[in-house]
Design an enzyme around this catalytic site. Structure first.
Site, PDB file in Angstrom:
ATOM      1  N   LEU A 112       0.811  -1.221   0.000  1.00  0.00           N
ATOM      2  CA  LEU A 112       0.000   0.000   0.000  1.00  0.00           C
ATOM      3  C   LEU A 112       0.840   1.264   0.000  1.00  0.00           C
ATOM      4  CD1 LEU A 112      -2.725  -1.048   2.591  1.00  0.00           C
ATOM      5  CD2 LEU A 112      -2.659  -1.426   0.123  1.00  0.00           C
ATOM      6  N   GLY A 113       2.079   1.159   0.457  1.00  0.00           N
ATOM      7  CA  GLY A 113       2.945   2.327   0.487  1.00  0.00           C
ATOM      8  C   GLY A 113       4.259   1.986   1.151  1.00  0.00           C
ATOM      9  N   THR A 123      -2.842   5.232   6.631  1.00  0.00           N
ATOM     10  CA  THR A 123      -1.656   4.705   5.976  1.00  0.00           C
ATOM     11  C   THR A 123      -0.566   5.767   5.904  1.00  0.00           C
ATOM     12  OG1 THR A 123      -2.861   3.068   4.670  1.00  0.00           O
ATOM     13  CG2 THR A 123      -0.732   3.745   3.827  1.00  0.00           C
ATOM     14  N   HIS A 158       0.999   6.560   9.240  1.00  0.00           N
ATOM     15  CA  HIS A 158       1.958   5.491   9.539  1.00  0.00           C
ATOM     16  C   HIS A 158       3.255   5.698   8.761  1.00  0.00           C
ATOM     17  CE1 HIS A 158       2.763   1.143  10.556  1.00  0.00           C
ATOM     18  NE2 HIS A 158       3.484   1.230   9.455  1.00  0.00           N
ATOM     19  N   GLU A 159       3.124   5.986   7.464  1.00  0.00           N
ATOM     20  CA  GLU A 159       4.300   6.208   6.617  1.00  0.00           C
ATOM     21  C   GLU A 159       5.132   7.377   7.114  1.00  0.00           C
ATOM     22  OE1 GLU A 159       5.121   4.242   4.390  1.00  0.00           O
ATOM     23  OE2 GLU A 159       3.327   3.173   3.762  1.00  0.00           O
ATOM     24  N   HIS A 216       7.450   6.513   9.822  1.00  0.00           N
ATOM     25  CA  HIS A 216       8.700   5.931   9.325  1.00  0.00           C
ATOM     26  C   HIS A 216       9.620   7.001   8.748  1.00  0.00           C
ATOM     27  CE1 HIS A 216       7.846   1.736   9.953  1.00  0.00           C
ATOM     28  NE2 HIS A 216       6.691   1.824   9.317  1.00  0.00           N
ATOM     29  N   ASP A 264      11.285  -1.093  19.501  1.00  0.00           N
ATOM     30  CA  ASP A 264      11.252   0.066  18.607  1.00  0.00           C
ATOM     31  C   ASP A 264      11.971   1.262  19.214  1.00  0.00           C
ATOM     32  OD1 ASP A 264       9.509   0.801  20.598  1.00  0.00           O
ATOM     33  OD2 ASP A 264       7.876   1.391  19.255  1.00  0.00           O
ATOM     34  N   THR A 313       5.851   1.937  24.456  1.00  0.00           N
ATOM     35  CA  THR A 313       5.035   1.152  23.515  1.00  0.00           C
ATOM     36  C   THR A 313       5.290  -0.316  23.796  1.00  0.00           C
ATOM     37  OG1 THR A 313       6.765   1.189  21.816  1.00  0.00           O
ATOM     38  CG2 THR A 313       5.125   2.949  21.746  1.00  0.00           C
ATOM     39  N   ALA A 320       3.709  -9.292  19.464  1.00  0.00           N
ATOM     40  CA  ALA A 320       4.292 -10.557  19.011  1.00  0.00           C
ATOM     41  C   ALA A 320       4.601 -10.578  17.527  1.00  0.00           C
ATOM     42  CB  ALA A 320       3.367 -11.715  19.379  1.00  0.00           C
TER      43      ALA A 320
END
Length: 708
Positions: free
Chosen positions: A198-199, A235, A238-239, A242, A258, A263, A267
């Protein structure tokens, strides 16, 4: 939150390459587990090409984990440009859809998102206002005003291949990454991984000047238009996490991390796809907390996601402040004011510039204008909107209505204490009739050297487009062709559009579009592509209704580098039902050919009615039927070519299928036979009609125009 005496989601400075291969940049739902990450694979490629980067990444991650943010600071502002890579299809998303995505981003990063009320109480204490704002760029790399939306026609198509990313290298499709956050909007993302990507984003420490930014599918931008509603626009949130240096909450499972100790570990990738209320996939953290699926960096449903954590905020700030491997230049004062203009200056006069949500509209449909003036701040403005419901306006985003079809100019004057500036664009808004004047069945054979019934719009590329030619025809003397040849750039798309059509008179008759096309493939591995689109909003937007390529388009089996059809047998009929649009009063059709550097595509005998175009429906004893003159004012000559003795019936019908005239026909032997029809006695008004010949084993139909 402790894990064996260390922070729950922190990692020691020494860690494996697996931990460096940070996963990715897409959101998932339980129903879409085939949709998977792209950044992990992208980063792996980067490290394979730059193995020395692993040590530097480890150092930066350790430094970021120990970073102490400034106690007080101004809000970070990041200039954004959306490069909409398109071929005039649905991937060319609207300005409204992009603005909707910007709304989602700024709510998510300022902790003003409405769904934050759903965050479970155990996590409300660590939910953060990240204090980052995104603004569309107002000055482009050449120093001109822009709205931050860069629409780029792509000769390479609209799919990004992660291995080459060639779309990023199309002229004008990449702006200086030190000034702008580049977001490329495409239709799909190809990779040697399985599933749907998706990206994906480039991380601050694993990027390059030519590739830095985010790639997004158009159906994951925002929450309106082509967007998938269930994604909630998360999305790109979220990107951006990053792009600003964040990892996933499930990074390397329960024993990974992370680098953010607020946070809890998760799993695996899809553990929280369904946002389980009491889900706790890792119990080795101390205290043992449930999974934080509210976090934007999980793979939970976009509707569940509602927060970044305080430590995630600090990590993003680290990369915004890091001058060597971060984003510091993007948020510098000089970049915000002088380079990108997202913070207007008070010491210079503004430069007038504007845009509209659409430049093509049906009469009576609202149009919204946007003041996109740049450089100097605007203290007052005056719009001149000739022909609209409000000939003048002073607000930043006026909405008006045009009731009368025509072309209209728009003027904007802006000023501040340093001066003023005016911009006028002539013929800026095209208003088309709400209801088309062309009604009923429509037939076009491109005879007499011009386009007789349709006032077509020919969308040329570099002054080359569809052309009428007499070198071939399915019926008559002429047809149109997309002039593709071996020197035509692959991916270029030629298109031609009809004027507005009113299909309402065909309601209930199962109307269809049918036409004849002729094409031969240039090789066994390539083919031109023919597409047909339909618009029900006067041509402002189009939906694809037909696509043909390879054997679906080829009308002959031969493979040749030069092709011109010579007989009717070298044409193939294409058709599509128009029943879903039979109530539409303002339809436009667009025929498009995409080049593969091969052969021309020829089109003839376009027919919109309840009948198929062409002559060979079920010929049997009757080989052909010709009508002339066509159009006609008095008599119509019907010439039949029989293979053998035949008996049948001739009928004349109108566009609704109502039979107006019937007579018997016969041929004693094979050969040509001619029938004269006295139309001035049969028909009482002009228009389009059909001649049908049918009998045992044959049925032929042809349209004609009666113009008394």
């Amino acid at each position: 939150m402790f894990l064996s005496g260390t922070f729950a989601n922190s990692c020691p400075v020494k860690y494996s390459i697996k931990q460096i291969l940070l996963a990715a940049a897409v959101l998932f739902t339980a129903e879409a587990k085939a949709q998977h990450c792209g950044t992990d694979h992208y980063l792996q490629r980067y490290l394979e090409a730059n193995p020395e980067a692993a040590k530097e990444i480890a150092r930066l991650n350790a430094e970021a984990a120990n970073h102490q943010p400034l106690a007080t600071r101004a809000r970070y502002i990041i200039p954004v440009v959306f490069h909409v890579i398109h071929t005039n299809g649905t991937e060319n998303i609207s300005k409204e859809q992009i603005l909707d995505q910007m709304r989602v981003l700024n709510q998510d990063f300022s902790y003003t998102n409405p769904n934050k009320r759903n965050i479970r109480s155990v996590f409300t204490g660590v939910a953060a206002d990240v204090d980052i704002e995104f603004r569309l760029a107002r000055i482009d790399p050449n120093g001109n005003c822009t709205d931050g939306i860069n629409r780029v026609y792509s000769p390479l198509g609209v799919e990004v291949d992660q291995s080459s990313e060639s779309i990023k290298f199309i002229s004008g499709a990449r702006w200086d990454y030190r000034r702008y956050l580049n977001i490329w909007v495409v239709t799909s993302i190809a990779s040697d991984q399985s599933g749907t990507i998706l990206g994906y984003a480039t991380l601050p420490y694993a990027t390059s000047a030519n590739r830095d930014g985010i790639v997004m599918r158009h159906d994951r931008v925002g929450t309106i238009g082509t967007a998938v509603a269930s994604d909630s626009g998360r999305t790109l949130t979220h990107e951006l996490g990053h792009w600003l240096g964040l990892l996933h909450t499930f990074q390397d499972g329960c024993t990974g991390g992370d680098f953010c100790d607020d946070t809890p570990p998760v799993a695996s990738t899809f553990t929280n796809a369904n946002c389980p209320t009491n889900g706790n996939s890792c119990s080795n953290d101390n205290p043992d907390l449930p999974d934080q699926w509210e976090n934007y960096m999980d793979y939970s449903n976009g509707r569940c996601q509602a927060m970044f954590s305080l430590k995630q905020r600090d990590r993003m700030w680290f990369f915004l402040q890091n001058s060597t491997q971060g984003r510091a230049l993007n948020v510098s004062t000089n970049n915000l004011t002088v380079n990108t203009g997202v913070v207007p200056q008070t010491t210079v006069a503004p430069v007038a510039f504007f845009s509209a949500n659409t430049r093509v509209v049906c009469a009576g449909t609202p149009v919204t204008f946007f003041d996109e003036s740049c450089k100097g701040s605007v203290t007052s403005r005056l719009w001149t909107l000739t022909g609209s419901s409000r000939p003048s306006a002073t607000e930043e985003k006026p909405t008006v209505v045009y009731q009368t079809p025509g072309l209209y100019s728009v003027t904007l004057r802006v000023e501040n204490s340093r001066g003023n500036n005016t911009s006028t664009r002539t013929d800026y808004i095209l208003v088309r009739p709400k209801d088309a004047s062309l009604t009923g069945a429509l037939v076009e054979g491109f005879e007499d050297g011009d386009i007789t019934q349709f006032a077509w719009e020919n969308n040329k590329v570099n002054n080359v487009g569809f052309e009428i030619t007499g070198e071939a025809a399915h019926y008559g003397n002429n047809c149109i062709k997309a002039p593709v040849n071996g020197s035509t750039t692959a991916g270029i798309r030629y298109s031609i559009e009809t004027p507005l059509l009113n299909l309402s008179s065909l309601k209930g008759s199962s109307p269809r579009l049918s036409f004849m096309a002729a094409y031969a493939r240039p090789s066994t591995t390539s083919s031109e592509v023919l597409r047909v689109y339909i618009s029900t909003d006067c041509g402002a937007s189009y939906n694809q209704i037909l696509e043909r390529s390879n054997n679906g388009l080829a009308s002959v089996t031969q493979i040749t580098s030069v092709f011109v059809p010579k007989t009717a047998a070298e044409w193939k009929r294409q058709n599509i039902s128009l029943t879903p649009y039979e109530n539409s009063t303002s339809v436009r059709l667009k025929f498009e050919v995409e080049s593969a550097s091969g052969n021309p595509v020829y089109i003839d005998d376009i027919n919109i009615s309840q009948f198929f175009t062409g002559i060979d429906e079920q010929a049997g004893a009757l080989r052909t039927m010709e009508l002339f003159p066509n159009p006609t004012r008095e008599n119509l000559q019907v010439q039949l070519a029989a293979r053998e003795r035949m008996e049948g019936k001739l009928e004349i019908s109108d566009v609704s299928g109502r039979t107006l005239y019937t007579t018997q026909v016969s041929a004693a032997a094979a050969g040509n036979h001619e029938i004269s029809l006295p139309l001035h006695r049969i028909l009482h008004q002009g228009g389009t009609y059909f001649v049908h010949i049918h009998g045992n084993g044959f049925h032929l139909s042809k349209p004609f125009t009666f113009a008394p």
